[in-house]
Motif scaffolding. Structure first.
Motif, short mmCIF file in Angstrom:
data_model
loop_
_atom_site.label_atom_id
_atom_site.label_comp_id
_atom_site.label_asym_id
_atom_site.label_seq_id
_atom_site.Cartn_x
_atom_site.Cartn_y
_atom_site.Cartn_z
N ARG A 1 -7.64 2.07 -4.06
CA ARG A 1 -8.56 2.20 -2.94
C ARG A 1 -8.05 3.26 -1.96
NH1 ARG A 1 -8.86 0.68 2.21
NH2 ARG A 1 -6.82 -0.31 2.14
N GLN A 2 -6.76 3.22 -1.63
CA GLN A 2 -6.21 4.18 -0.68
C GLN A 2 -6.20 5.60 -1.25
OE1 GLN A 2 -2.52 1.96 -0.05
NE2 GLN A 2 -3.07 1.80 2.12
N CYS B 1 2.12 10.10 -0.58
CA CYS B 1 1.19 11.21 -0.35
C CYS B 1 1.88 12.57 -0.52
CB CYS B 1 0.55 11.10 1.03
SG CYS B 1 -0.51 9.65 1.18
N LEU C 1 -9.55 6.87 -0.78
CA LEU C 1 -9.80 7.19 0.63
C LEU C 1 -9.22 8.53 1.05
CD1 LEU C 1 -9.28 3.76 2.44
CD2 LEU C 1 -11.41 5.06 2.26
N ILE C 2 -8.05 8.89 0.50
CA ILE C 2 -7.47 10.19 0.88
C ILE C 2 -8.10 11.34 0.09
CG2 ILE C 2 -5.28 9.19 1.63
CD1 ILE C 2 -4.00 10.34 -0.94
N ASN D 1 -5.28 -2.02 -4.22
CA ASN D 1 -5.18 -1.41 -2.90
C ASN D 1 -4.70 0.04 -2.99
OD1 ASN D 1 -5.53 -1.50 -0.07
ND2 ASN D 1 -3.32 -1.70 0.19
N PHE D 2 -3.72 0.32 -3.85
CA PHE D 2 -3.26 1.70 -4.03
C PHE D 2 -4.43 2.57 -4.50
CE2 PHE D 2 1.57 2.13 -4.52
CZ PHE D 2 1.84 1.08 -3.67
N GLY E 1 0.80 -1.22 0.00
CA GLY E 1 0.00 0.00 0.00
C GLY E 1 0.83 1.26 0.00
N LEU E 2 0.13 2.37 0.02
CA LEU E 2 0.76 3.68 0.02
C LEU E 2 1.49 3.92 1.33
CD1 LEU E 2 -2.18 5.87 -1.31
CD2 LEU E 2 -0.18 5.13 -2.60
N HIS E 3 2.49 4.78 1.26
CA HIS E 3 3.15 5.27 2.47
C HIS E 3 3.21 6.79 2.37
CE1 HIS E 3 6.78 5.80 0.04
NE2 HIS E 3 6.67 4.54 -0.33
#
Length: 156
Positions: free
Chosen positions: A98-99, A41, A102-103, A95-96, A35-37
Motif C-alpha cells: 500500500r505504501q 525509499c 502511495l509513493i 501495508n508495504f 511499514g516503510l521507512h
C-alpha cells in the motif's frame, strides 16, 4: 488500491513484442515492521526512476517486487507483538505494498514474489537439499533448534 497507471497496465512487462527488454531488480524488503521507512525509499526510488526512464525510451521494462519474509526479523516482530508470524507477515506485506503504491512506485505487481509462501519456500528447501547432497552444506543435528533436512522437499 490500484492506481490509474496500474489499471492501465503501464507497469506490466510483456512476454512478447518487439521492444527491447530491460530488467530492473531491487532487493526484496522483509516485512519485519509495520511499514516503510526512509531507508527503504532511498533504495527503491532510484530503481523506479531508472525503470521509468527506460520505459520512456521505449523499453519493455520488467520491474518486479517481492518480500524476503524468511527468517529471524519477521519472526522476531511476531514474537514481540504476540501474534503468529503468518498473520504479521501478511499484514506488514499488505501495508508495504500500500505504501509503495502511495509513493507512486511503478512495479509489475503481477510478478510479485513472497518468500514466506509455501509455493516459494518449497523450492528454497529443495535448493538447500541439493547443496547438502553435493557436500556443500552439513546438517545440524535436531535438538539445536535447527531441523534436519527433509528427504526430498521437491516432492509435495
Amino acid at each position: 488500491m490500484a492506481t490509474a497507471w496500474e489499471e492501465a497496465g503501464l507497469y506490466r512487462a510483456s512476454e512478447t513484442g518487439d521492444r527491447p527488454k530491460f530488467y530492473c531488480l531491487d532487493f526484496f524488503p522483509y516485512p519485519s515492521g509495520e511499514g516503510l521507512h526512509v531507508g527503504h525509499c532511498r533504495n527503491y526510488i532510484p530503481t523506479d526512476v531508472i525503470s521509468r526512464f527506460m520505459r520512456m525510451r521505449g523499453y519493455n521494462v520488467l520491474h518486479p517486487m517481492g518480500w524476503d519474509a524468511f527468517g529471524e526479523p519477521a519472526e522476531q516482530y511476531a514474537v514481540e507483538h504476540g501474534v503468529h508470524p503468518r498473520l504479521t507477515t501478511d499484514q506488514n506485506t499488505a501495508n508495504f505494498r500500500r505504501q509503495m503504491t502511495l509513493i507512486g512506485a511503478g512495479y509489475d505487481w503481477s510478478r510479485e514474489i513472497d518468500s514466506s509462501q509455501p509455493e516459494f519456500y518449497r523450492w528454497t528447501q529443495a535448493f538447500f537439499t541439493l547443496l547438502y547432497r553435493a557436500g556443500w552444506l552439513t546438517a545440524t543435528p535436531t535438538g539445536n533448534g535447527v531441523p534436519d533436512l527433509p528427504d526430498d522437499p521437491v516432492q509435495p
